[in-house]
Design an enzyme around this catalytic site. Sequence first.
Site, PDB file in Angstrom:
ATOM      1  N   HIS A 220       1.147   4.061 -10.138  1.00  0.00           N
ATOM      2  CA  HIS A 220       0.251   2.745 -10.417  1.00  0.00           C
ATOM      3  C   HIS A 220      -0.168   2.216  -8.979  1.00  0.00           C
ATOM      4  O   HIS A 220      -0.742   1.112  -8.710  1.00  0.00           O
ATOM      5  CB  HIS A 220       1.588   1.587 -10.202  1.00  0.00           C
ATOM      6  N   LYS A 222      -3.161   1.892  -6.059  1.00  0.00           N
ATOM      7  CA  LYS A 222      -4.854   1.567  -6.198  1.00  0.00           C
ATOM      8  C   LYS A 222      -5.318   1.594  -4.572  1.00  0.00           C
ATOM      9  O   LYS A 222      -4.694   0.927  -3.503  1.00  0.00           O
ATOM     10  CB  LYS A 222      -5.012   0.194  -6.464  1.00  0.00           C
ATOM     11  N   ASP A 227     -13.993   7.790   4.820  1.00  0.00           N
ATOM     12  CA  ASP A 227     -14.265   8.487   6.080  1.00  0.00           C
ATOM     13  C   ASP A 227     -13.044   8.163   6.802  1.00  0.00           C
ATOM     14  O   ASP A 227     -13.279   8.355   8.225  1.00  0.00           O
ATOM     15  CB  ASP A 227     -15.431   8.022   6.770  1.00  0.00           C
ATOM     16  N   HIS A 398      -2.495 -11.937 -11.271  1.00  0.00           N
ATOM     17  CA  HIS A 398      -2.124 -10.568 -11.034  1.00  0.00           C
ATOM     18  C   HIS A 398      -1.648 -10.091  -9.521  1.00  0.00           C
ATOM     19  O   HIS A 398      -1.366  -8.961  -9.248  1.00  0.00           O
ATOM     20  CB  HIS A 398      -3.287  -9.534 -11.473  1.00  0.00           C
ATOM     21  N   LYS A 400       0.227  -9.353  -6.271  1.00  0.00           N
ATOM     22  CA  LYS A 400       1.522  -8.995  -5.672  1.00  0.00           C
ATOM     23  C   LYS A 400       1.703  -9.126  -4.387  1.00  0.00           C
ATOM     24  O   LYS A 400       1.596  -8.353  -3.370  1.00  0.00           O
ATOM     25  CB  LYS A 400       1.959  -7.532  -5.971  1.00  0.00           C
ATOM     26  N   ASP A 405       9.566 -16.346   5.872  1.00  0.00           N
ATOM     27  CA  ASP A 405       9.679 -16.964   6.858  1.00  0.00           C
ATOM     28  C   ASP A 405       8.358 -17.098   8.109  1.00  0.00           C
ATOM     29  O   ASP A 405       8.520 -17.225   9.146  1.00  0.00           O
ATOM     30  CB  ASP A 405      10.479 -16.271   7.942  1.00  0.00           C
TER      31      ASP A 405
END
Length: 480
Positions: A220, A222, A227, A398, A400, A405
């Site tokens: 999952h 991405k 370079d 979408h 995440k 704190d």
Amino acid sequence: MSNKLLLEIISVCGYLITLGLVLTALKRKREPVSALAWSLAIIFLPFIGAIAFILFGNNHIHRPLKRKKRQRRRFHTLCPTLSKSAATYPAGALSEYWSPLRELMTKLTNIPATSGNEVSLYYEGNSAYGAMYQAIDSAKKYIYLQSYIFQNDHVGKQFIERMAAKAKQGVKVRLLYDAIGSHKLRKSTLEPLIQAGGRAAPFLPINILRRRIQVNLRNHRKILVVDGKTGFIGGMNIGKEYLGEDPNLGYWRDTHLKILGPTVGNLAYVFAEDWNFASHEQIEPDEESFPDATASQGYALQIISGGPDQDVNAIREWYYTVAARARQRLWISTPYFIPDETMIDGLRMAANMGVDVRLLTQGQPPDQWLPYLAARYYWEEMLAAGVRIWRYGKGMFHAKVILADGLLASVGTANFNIRSLHLDFEVNCLIYSPVLIAELENRFLQDLADSEEVNGAIFKKRPGWIHAAENACRLFSPIL
């Protein structure tokens, strides 16, 4: 043979198959809740529950997983250059209270925290893709792109076209995509890249003859690394929906990072491990991927990977520890909220101890009804414990992101659900710089303004049929 006898034989066979699958679930599922849920699904959802367990719950890829674990162990000794990045993290940059967690993540992942990074935040596909295109076009040595979903649409073809152009110039181009997430990807779409000298590989491809039809243990992650100097990580895959062009989903809200600095080398490290496993081509991050930066200026970051190839899932450990140890506020952004029992205990404890726990998740219509209804099953318990919940109302949510704190943050690919924390391979970027965390907190508050808070009293009175649907979908929590 009479019809009655035939029916009796079929019935007995059905009972034996059900018993066999239940025993298999009890044997292979370590989590009691997972074992119980699968057992109930097999017994009370004839055929559907059995087929779902065979496809989703019964791991047929023990040998590839063992090979992945061996690959991981090899990589822990492959890149000693990672160790020098540890010196770039300034002493005292994180409070004594949270420093042990940073050290634990280094121990579990072999990836230290680094300072001296520049970071750009992207909340929409247009700006994120624009920055990624610019980075690809500027490549001189290599391009490493990894995506769970790689679509055949104009966005996917744009990425292929740009990478193929660089491959023709002699740039090493590698594309890694998940076989299930990118099941619609055609060979013809990849052909320009292959002909130009680039390479593409699927992660754990489907092979019916070898019983590899498993939709668990998916990659999952991405990642884009160019370079060893520019890196991207976050929630965006490759497809037009991330530009808000899917009429069923509309506006797409996500969070993606662009990183310049020593942390990019650690992203290349994660990619190389996955690529070597999937393609059987050995690539090793070179010295330039890990610049010996000594500047204390810039943001302090740490890349952590998580997956079933780890004895202890680092991302799950981080999520639980932050939930259990947060003292002031814990703000969670996730489209899919399906916690296991340990995570439920951590969130409940935090809320009961007076921590400001907030959950921002997707609203209606969701992109997937099954995980959305399963998530709603847990809302009532969370609301009763004092967790405040918002449903995003501007479009598809979408992102995440976890904020704790004002001192810790996580942005990446892992949702707050069982699939991300137990079944799939994920990667997150931890942020230790209060200035950058404050920017993420401000965006979280802006998102709340575009959302609707769930009223606990009203939610508790929802129709019985909705409650029943949530209960039914909850049975599939172990794979969601």
